[in-house]
Design a protein around this motif. Sequence first.
Motif, PDB file in Angstrom:
ATOM      1  N   TYR A 305     -28.411  19.936  -2.520  1.00  0.00           N
ATOM      2  CA  TYR A 305     -29.216  21.001  -1.934  1.00  0.00           C
ATOM      3  C   TYR A 305     -28.368  22.183  -1.475  1.00  0.00           C
ATOM      4  CZ  TYR A 305     -32.559  23.129   1.379  1.00  0.00           C
ATOM      5  OH  TYR A 305     -33.382  23.994   2.056  1.00  0.00           O
ATOM      6  N   LEU A 306     -27.184  21.911  -0.962  1.00  0.00           N
ATOM      7  CA  LEU A 306     -26.371  22.967  -0.362  1.00  0.00           C
ATOM      8  C   LEU A 306     -25.325  23.542  -1.315  1.00  0.00           C
ATOM      9  CD1 LEU A 306     -25.966  21.395   3.171  1.00  0.00           C
ATOM     10  CD2 LEU A 306     -27.446  23.301   2.497  1.00  0.00           C
ATOM     11  N   ASN A 307     -24.614  22.690  -2.027  1.00  0.00           N
ATOM     12  CA  ASN A 307     -23.722  23.139  -3.100  1.00  0.00           C
ATOM     13  C   ASN A 307     -22.773  24.252  -2.639  1.00  0.00           C
ATOM     14  OD1 ASN A 307     -23.565  22.537  -6.161  1.00  0.00           O
ATOM     15  ND2 ASN A 307     -23.288  24.736  -6.027  1.00  0.00           N
ATOM     16  N   ASN A 342     -28.374  22.178 -10.017  1.00  0.00           N
ATOM     17  CA  ASN A 342     -28.831  21.215  -9.012  1.00  0.00           C
ATOM     18  C   ASN A 342     -30.275  21.458  -8.569  1.00  0.00           C
ATOM     19  OD1 ASN A 342     -26.455  19.759  -8.918  1.00  0.00           O
ATOM     20  ND2 ASN A 342     -25.618  20.891  -7.182  1.00  0.00           N
ATOM     21  N   ARG A 343     -30.841  22.567  -8.972  1.00  0.00           N
ATOM     22  CA  ARG A 343     -32.250  22.850  -8.651  1.00  0.00           C
ATOM     23  C   ARG A 343     -33.081  23.064  -9.916  1.00  0.00           C
ATOM     24  NH1 ARG A 343     -32.926  25.709  -2.809  1.00  0.00           N
ATOM     25  NH2 ARG A 343     -31.154  24.724  -1.764  1.00  0.00           N
ATOM     26  N   ASP A 344     -32.571  22.577 -11.039  1.00  0.00           N
ATOM     27  CA  ASP A 344     -33.305  22.660 -12.294  1.00  0.00           C
ATOM     28  C   ASP A 344     -34.553  21.787 -12.181  1.00  0.00           C
ATOM     29  OD1 ASP A 344     -34.285  22.412 -14.915  1.00  0.00           O
ATOM     30  OD2 ASP A 344     -32.278  22.553 -15.787  1.00  0.00           O
ATOM     31  N   THR A 365     -22.538  19.135  -8.317  1.00  0.00           N
ATOM     32  CA  THR A 365     -21.708  19.782  -7.300  1.00  0.00           C
ATOM     33  C   THR A 365     -20.239  19.476  -7.525  1.00  0.00           C
ATOM     34  OG1 THR A 365     -23.499  19.698  -5.685  1.00  0.00           O
ATOM     35  CG2 THR A 365     -21.276  19.949  -4.818  1.00  0.00           C
ATOM     36  N   PHE A 366     -19.923  18.245  -7.942  1.00  0.00           N
ATOM     37  CA  PHE A 366     -18.542  17.860  -8.207  1.00  0.00           C
ATOM     38  C   PHE A 366     -18.139  18.129  -9.651  1.00  0.00           C
ATOM     39  CE2 PHE A 366     -19.387  14.745  -4.636  1.00  0.00           C
ATOM     40  CZ  PHE A 366     -18.562  15.382  -3.719  1.00  0.00           C
ATOM     41  N   SER A 367     -18.888  18.941 -10.360  1.00  0.00           N
ATOM     42  CA  SER A 367     -18.686  19.225 -11.775  1.00  0.00           C
ATOM     43  C   SER A 367     -19.045  17.987 -12.607  1.00  0.00           C
ATOM     44  CB  SER A 367     -17.256  19.703 -12.041  1.00  0.00           C
ATOM     45  OG  SER A 367     -17.107  20.135 -13.380  1.00  0.00           O
ATOM     46  N   PHE A 368     -18.534  17.927 -13.831  1.00  0.00           N
ATOM     47  CA  PHE A 368     -18.867  16.858 -14.764  1.00  0.00           C
ATOM     48  C   PHE A 368     -17.778  16.831 -15.823  1.00  0.00           C
ATOM     49  CE2 PHE A 368     -21.148  15.290 -18.600  1.00  0.00           C
ATOM     50  CZ  PHE A 368     -21.526  14.049 -18.113  1.00  0.00           C
ATOM     51  N   GLY A 369     -17.622  15.681 -16.479  1.00  0.00           N
ATOM     52  CA  GLY A 369     -16.630  15.578 -17.529  1.00  0.00           C
ATOM     53  C   GLY A 369     -15.236  15.342 -16.983  1.00  0.00           C
ATOM     54  N   PHE A 413     -15.304  32.234  -1.222  1.00  0.00           N
ATOM     55  CA  PHE A 413     -15.569  31.536  -2.482  1.00  0.00           C
ATOM     56  C   PHE A 413     -16.214  30.180  -2.232  1.00  0.00           C
ATOM     57  CE2 PHE A 413     -11.967  34.346  -3.615  1.00  0.00           C
ATOM     58  CZ  PHE A 413     -12.590  35.073  -4.618  1.00  0.00           C
ATOM     59  N   ILE A 414     -15.991  29.618  -1.055  1.00  0.00           N
ATOM     60  CA  ILE A 414     -16.611  28.359  -0.661  1.00  0.00           C
ATOM     61  C   ILE A 414     -17.604  28.662   0.456  1.00  0.00           C
ATOM     62  CG2 ILE A 414     -16.215  26.074   0.338  1.00  0.00           C
ATOM     63  CD1 ILE A 414     -13.489  26.078  -1.020  1.00  0.00           C
ATOM     64  N   TYR A 415     -18.850  28.252   0.271  1.00  0.00           N
ATOM     65  CA  TYR A 415     -19.908  28.612   1.206  1.00  0.00           C
ATOM     66  C   TYR A 415     -19.899  27.688   2.416  1.00  0.00           C
ATOM     67  CZ  TYR A 415     -24.538  30.334   2.597  1.00  0.00           C
ATOM     68  OH  TYR A 415     -25.592  30.898   3.268  1.00  0.00           O
ATOM     69  N   GLY A 416     -20.361  28.201   3.512  1.00  0.00           N
ATOM     70  CA  GLY A 416     -20.437  27.426   4.748  1.00  0.00           C
ATOM     71  C   GLY A 416     -20.764  28.357   5.897  1.00  0.00           C
ATOM     72  N   VAL A 417     -20.302  27.992   7.088  1.00  0.00           N
ATOM     73  CA  VAL A 417     -20.468  28.836   8.263  1.00  0.00           C
ATOM     74  C   VAL A 417     -19.110  29.015   8.930  1.00  0.00           C
ATOM     75  CG1 VAL A 417     -22.882  28.244   8.685  1.00  0.00           C
ATOM     76  CG2 VAL A 417     -21.091  26.836   9.702  1.00  0.00           C
ATOM     77  N   HIS A 418     -18.886  30.206   9.453  1.00  0.00           N
ATOM     78  CA  HIS A 418     -17.626  30.453  10.157  1.00  0.00           C
ATOM     79  C   HIS A 418     -17.594  29.711  11.489  1.00  0.00           C
ATOM     80  CE1 HIS A 418     -16.002  33.456   7.418  1.00  0.00           C
ATOM     81  NE2 HIS A 418     -17.188  34.031   7.366  1.00  0.00           N
TER      82      HIS A 418
END
Length: 424
Positions: A305-307, A342-344, A365-369, A413-418
Motif C-alpha cells: 500500500y505504501l511502497n 502494487n495497485r493494479d 515493492t522489493f522488485s522481482f527477478g 528518492f525514498i518516501y516517508g516522513v521527516h
Amino acid sequence: MTSTTSSSGESGELPEFPMPRAKGCPFDPPPAFRALQEKGPLTRVRLRDGSTPWAVTRYAEQRALLADPRVSVDPTLPGYPGPDVPHGDGDDETGHVDGQEPADDSHLLSFMNMDDPEHARLRRMVTAPFAIKRIEAMRPAVQKTVDGLIDDMLAGPRPTDLVEAFALPVPSLVICELLGVPYEDHDFFQANSKAVIMRSSTPTQRAEAHQRLFAYIGDLLDAKRRDPDEALLSELGEKVEQGALTRQQAAAMAVLLLFAGHETTANMIALGTLALLEHPDQLALLRDADDPEPVAGAVDELLRYLNIPHLGMRRVALEDIEIAGQTIRAGEGMILLNDMGNRDPEVFPDGDRLDLRRDARRHVTFSFGVHQCLGQPLARMELQVVYGTLYKRIPTLRLATQLDDIPFKHDAFIYGVHELPVTW
C-alpha cells in the motif's frame, strides 16, 4: 507538458515525470500515475533532462521486464533514465552545478547496479547473512531492541518524534550489529545517507556524501581485516584477503547494505505507523492479533500500500523487446512504477484501500527477478516485530498534530516522513 517526438514515432504532449501527489492523499500515488495506467501498460514520459523513457505501470509487464535478461540495471549505459533531480540556483540544463560535471563516484557502484554474471557472483558473497534461518535467529535480539526503545519512549517526554525516538534507531541498531559498524557513529552515516536520498541535493553533494560513506566503511573494513570478528564486514574482509573481492567492491557492498538496511526500513516504520493511525479499524486488527500470521500479512499489505521506493525502478533495454503491443528499442530507458503495479486492479482489487486481511505477498515493492531486494527477509522480520509490538505496548498511541502538518518526503528518492510527532 512538452511537445516531444519519441524514437518509436509517438508525438505530442508527454507528461513530465515525476508527478505530484494529490493534496490530502499522502499515501496514494500521484493521480497522473493512475491516468498513465489506464492509458496502457507502457506510455512515454518526459524527464527533466529531456529524455523520454517508457513508464511501465501494470503488474504483469513489470514482472516480465524485471525477469528479462535483455533488461539492464547498469546506470552507466546510454539511455538509462537517471535520477529526477530538481534544479536549484546554479544548476544548468543538465542538472550539473555551476556548469561543472558532478563528482565521479562510479567506483562506488555495487552489485545492485550490475548485470549477471558479475551481479550474481558478487551477490552470492553476501547472501548467507540474509538467509531466512539466520534472520529468524536474530528475532529475539530485535525484539529486545524494540522493547528497549519503547521503554525509553514511555519514560520520556510527550509528545515525541517517532522517527528520532524509534523508527530510525531500530533498523540502525540492527544493521550496525549485522555489519559490525559502531552504532555510536549513527549520526554520521544517517546524515550522509540523507544527503544521498534528498532530491534537493546537487549531484556533487550526493557524490561527496557517497565518498564520505565509502571512506568510512573502507577504514572499518581495513580494521576488520586486521582484527576480525563475527560480523559481515569481517566476512567481506576475508574475501578481500582471499582475492575474491577488491577492497573497493567490498566497501561498496557494505555501504549499500548499511544505507539500505536502515534508511528504507526506518521510513517504512514511521509511514506505516502513520497510515495505521489514519485507519484505526486496520490498526485495531493488528493491535489485537494474537499470533504471528496476521502480523506477517499486515506487513506485506503495508509494503504494498505504501511502497516507499516511490520514483520507480530504473532500467534500460539491451535489445529490442516486444511487450504489450509496443517495442522497447535497444538503448531505451524504462521506469517501472512499482507503486502502480502494487495497485493494479487485475492483481489487487480495490488496491487503493488498505486492507490488512488482503493476501499481498505478490507485491513488487522489493522488485522481482534476480535483482529483488537481498535484505527483504530482514526488513520483513523487523517490521513484524515493530508492528506486532508497538501498538500493543502503547495502545493509545496517536498523532500529536494534524495530518496536513506532517512533513512528507516528497523531496526524497525514498518516501516517508521527516518527523512524526506522537503522544499517548
